[in-house]
Design a protein around this motif. Structure first.
Motif, PDB file in Angstrom:
ATOM      1  N   GLY B 163      50.797  39.603  40.202  1.00 19.79           N
ATOM      2  CA  GLY B 163      50.488  40.282  38.940  1.00 19.79           C
ATOM      3  C   GLY B 163      50.231  41.781  39.018  1.00 19.79           C
ATOM      4  O   GLY B 163      49.856  42.392  38.022  1.00 19.79           O
ATOM      5  N   THR B 165      47.731  43.179  40.315  1.00 18.22           N
ATOM      6  CA  THR B 165      46.310  43.386  40.059  1.00 18.22           C
ATOM      7  C   THR B 165      45.656  43.975  41.300  1.00 18.22           C
ATOM      8  O   THR B 165      46.058  43.690  42.423  1.00 18.22           O
ATOM      9  N   TRP B 319      53.566  40.449  27.055  1.00 19.24           N
ATOM     10  CA  TRP B 319      52.576  41.204  27.823  1.00 19.24           C
ATOM     11  C   TRP B 319      53.177  41.636  29.153  1.00 19.24           C
ATOM     12  O   TRP B 319      54.162  41.060  29.629  1.00 19.24           O
ATOM     13  N   SER B 321      51.681  42.624  33.136  1.00 28.66           N
ATOM     14  CA  SER B 321      50.533  42.731  34.035  1.00 28.66           C
ATOM     15  C   SER B 321      50.890  43.685  35.169  1.00 28.66           C
ATOM     16  O   SER B 321      51.678  43.351  36.068  1.00 28.66           O
ATOM     17  N   TYR B 322      50.334  44.893  35.125  1.00 25.83           N
ATOM     18  CA  TYR B 322      50.621  45.920  36.132  1.00 25.83           C
ATOM     19  C   TYR B 322      49.468  46.923  36.105  1.00 25.83           C
ATOM     20  O   TYR B 322      49.251  47.589  35.078  1.00 25.83           O
ATOM     21  N   ASP B 328      45.887  48.621  31.222  1.00 25.87           N
ATOM     22  CA  ASP B 328      45.727  47.389  31.993  1.00 25.87           C
ATOM     23  C   ASP B 328      44.272  47.176  32.397  1.00 25.87           C
ATOM     24  O   ASP B 328      43.526  48.116  32.667  1.00 25.87           O
ATOM     25  N   LYS B 329      43.904  45.891  32.460  1.00 25.57           N
ATOM     26  CA  LYS B 329      42.552  45.497  32.871  1.00 25.57           C
ATOM     27  C   LYS B 329      42.169  46.089  34.240  1.00 25.57           C
ATOM     28  O   LYS B 329      41.001  46.349  34.520  1.00 25.57           O
TER      29      LYS B 329
END
Ligand SMILES: Cc1ncc(COP(=O)(O)O)c(C=O)c1O
Lengths: 180, 428
Positions: B163, B165, B319, B321-322, B328-329
């Protein structure tokens, strides 16, 4: 000298100059670090004299062992200390009584005594602490790189073979130029 | 170098570290020492080598001069004391854990890991009696709660696959220090160009060299880097390092090899006895790849950010995820740990679900549909129809591989071409 980090030129200069090393705290046990260093430095052309009161008079790899530094019948260039830090000061004091005085006091990995270092330096000796001469020789000759160790050196010159075998390197560079 | 005490920069190390001209021939490129074994100088030399009393080459399962160049290079780039290159990233993980754990011991691992590592830990490692305890990198205290007297290590990925993350390394490293266990970081997705985990408390760094370090999708390899920071003798918890080894007539590796004892233990016990040696030819390809790591990695990151930006407003995308994306979170962690960019790997959720995923991987013309990351080429995979096919939908979603998810590894082609390919694939 800053004893937290030594310039390579300082270490190389020492290993290129000294010829006779007295090893205080030598162990005849062939799996102990002191024996490794003893054997390795002999193979790299140093004269290494073992010092251990319990083994005095015996021979190891052809070298006579003595009980104390002042029993050694020939000039000593470097004293390499394999004793705990708190035992370093009396060894330095013994070393300073030798005639001629050695040029270098070296203490092994984990061994450091800043007070003793200051005494030796005040008498004009060079001091290396918390280092291993085998590792430093291997690092600066590039031999240690065969083990994937970070030698922290870069060079555009090839390492110099010491002769007497394929896997024995010297501290200079091919072509005879010394790296310092 | 002329100025002996100058500390070389990263790009210089990527090219020169480990690779002095060949001592025998003067060859400037690293020769491929394609040999199984090495002639001893004499009987005594052989004895010294086998007894670990001399540095040198015995047999390519234990060491090889071409592999050694790679080892020293990655050690220098990571700021470690030593490296050990092995046959794959997975082999690196086996050797690290074998050096640290005895049957019945535990290690704590982040839940957010490469799926292959999750499998390795849950199944192969459990069969060896090395018991993984999972923790959640989004809840740092879960690592602390997982510590028991049996804990021997903590394992995370710096940037997690798939992801993109970012893991908060520093506080997890602090938990490892408090527990008296080494902190292991898999730095595969970030590479030392983007993040040096040792600066944030890692004691051991591992890589799949197969990915960005090699960088060209042509060789499988792995590496273990010893940070030289862990005191193996303090609590007497690691018998491979702090006790006399019967394999070597009673040598104690930590007292003998000091701050690179862990790398030596993995070599002379792990690699010697378990055997996953890297081929010298692969080592040559990977170290050649590393020479351009800084250039490639920056381009990977720049392209990936442009792609993530583009996809995050695409009508068919739910969405992205990066961690590199501003909203981004993980963007805050990305700014701290990987300020030059967040790598090339991201996951994308498609509004059209499973069918849209299958369609996208079939319709792309530039992206290659395959199971890998970290190639110069852009890569795509739809985990739900491939790597995670056997799981239930619920299990898939938990693993970040729900039916709507595709994983991208953005290459270093022209970014306009990469974006155009995804756009046509999504709209087709
Ligand atoms: C983060 C990460 N670690 C480890 C591995 C395993 O490496 P290898 O495939 O070289 O065994 C991979 C491979 O995908 C990976 O992405």
């Amino acid at each position: 000298m800053n004893h937290d980090s030594y310039p390579d030129t300082y270490i190389r200069g020492i290993l290129n100059t000294v010829k006779t090393v007295a090893m205080v705290g030598f162990s005849p046990n062939t799996t102990r670090p002191s024996y490794f260093v003893f054997k390795y430095l002999l193979e790299r052309g140093f004269k290494v004299i073992p010092i251990n009161p319990g083994q005095a008079g015996k021979e190891f790899l052809g070298q006579t062992c003595y009980a104390a530094l002042n029993d050694v019948p020939e000039p000593i260039d470097m004293v390499d200390i394999f004793r705990a830090s708190e035992h370093v000061m009396p060894i330095v004091e013994d070393a300073l009584k030798l005639q001629p005085k050695p040029q270098v006091i070296w203490t092994q990995l984990t061994v450091r005594n800043d007070e003793a270092a200051a005494v030796a330096e005040a008498a004009g000796l060079k001091v290396v602490m918390n280092r291993c001469p085998k590792i430093e020789y291997g690092r600066l000759s590039s031999e240690i790189s065969w083990m994937g160790i970070n030698s922290r050196t870069l060079s555009n010159k090839r390492a110099q073979n010491l002769g007497g075998g394929f896997q024995r390197m010297g501290l200079g560079e091919a072509g005879g130029k010394k790296n310092d | 170098m002329a100025d002996a005490e100058r500390i070389p920069g990263f790009d210089t190390l990527a090219i020169h570290a480990g690779a002095k001209p060949d001592p025998t021939t003067g060859a400037r490129a690293t020769p491929i020492y394609q040999t199984a074994s090495y002639v001893f100088d004499d009987v005594d030399h052989a004895a010294s080598l086998f007894g670990l009393q001399a540095f040198g080459n015995i047999y390519t399962r234990i060491g090889n001069p071409t592999c050694a160049v790679l080892e020293e290079r990655v050690a220098a780039l990571e700021g470690g004391t030593a490296g050990l290159a092995v046959a794959s990233g997975h082999a690196a993980q086996v050797l690290v854990m074998q050096a640290l754990l005895m049957p019945g011991d535990e290690f704590i691992a982040s839940r957010k890991l490469y799926g292959g590592s999750i499998n390795q830990f849950n199944h192969a490692f459990k069969s060896f009696g090395w018991n993984v305890v999972w923790a959640d990198p989004d809840d740092i205290s879960s690592f602390e709660r997982a510590v028991t007297p049996k804990t021997k290590a903590i394992f995370v990925e710096s940037i997690a696959n798939p992801g993109g993350t970012v893991t908060d390394l520093e506080p997890i490293g602090a938990i490892a220090r408090k527990a008296g266990v080494p902190f292991i970081v898999d730095n595969t997705l970030a590479t030392p160009y983007l993040c040096k985990p040792i600066d944030f408390g890692a004691d051991i760094v591992v890589h799949s060299l197969t990915k960005f370090l090699g960088g060209h999708g042509n060789s499988i390899g792995g590496i273990i880097i010893d940070a030289g920071t862990f005191n193996w003798s303090r609590d007497k918890k690691y018998p491979m390092l702090c006790e006399p080894r019967p394999e070597y007539a009673g040598i104690v590796l930590h007292e003998t090899f000091g701050n690179f004892a862990f790398a030596i233990a993995c070599r002379v016990l792990g690699l010697r006895d378990l055997g996953p040696a890297l081929s010298p030819f692969n080592a040559f390809l990977i170290s050649t790849g590393i020479e351009t790591l800084p250039l490639r990695m920056q381009r990977h990151c720049d392209n990936a950010l442009a792609v993530a930006d583009f996809l995050s407003t695409h009508p068919n995308v739910a969405w992205v995820s990066y961690g590199g994306l501003a909203g981004d979170k993980y963007h805050g962690l990305a700014k701290k740990y990987v300020p030059k960019g967040c790598g090339a790997v991201m996951t994308v959720g498609l509004k059209g679900g499973y069918d849209a995923g299958v369609k996208l991987v079939s319709n792309v013309k530039l992206f290659s549909h395959l199971a890998n990351i970290g190639d110069t080429k852009s890569l795509i995979i739809h985990p739900a129809s491939t790597t995670h096919r056997q799981l239930s939908d619920e299990q898939k979603t938990k693993a970040g591989a729900g039916p709507d998810v595709v994983r991208l590894s953005i290459g270093i082609e022209d970014k306009a071409d990469i974006i155009a390919d995804l756009d046509q694939g999504l709209r087709a």
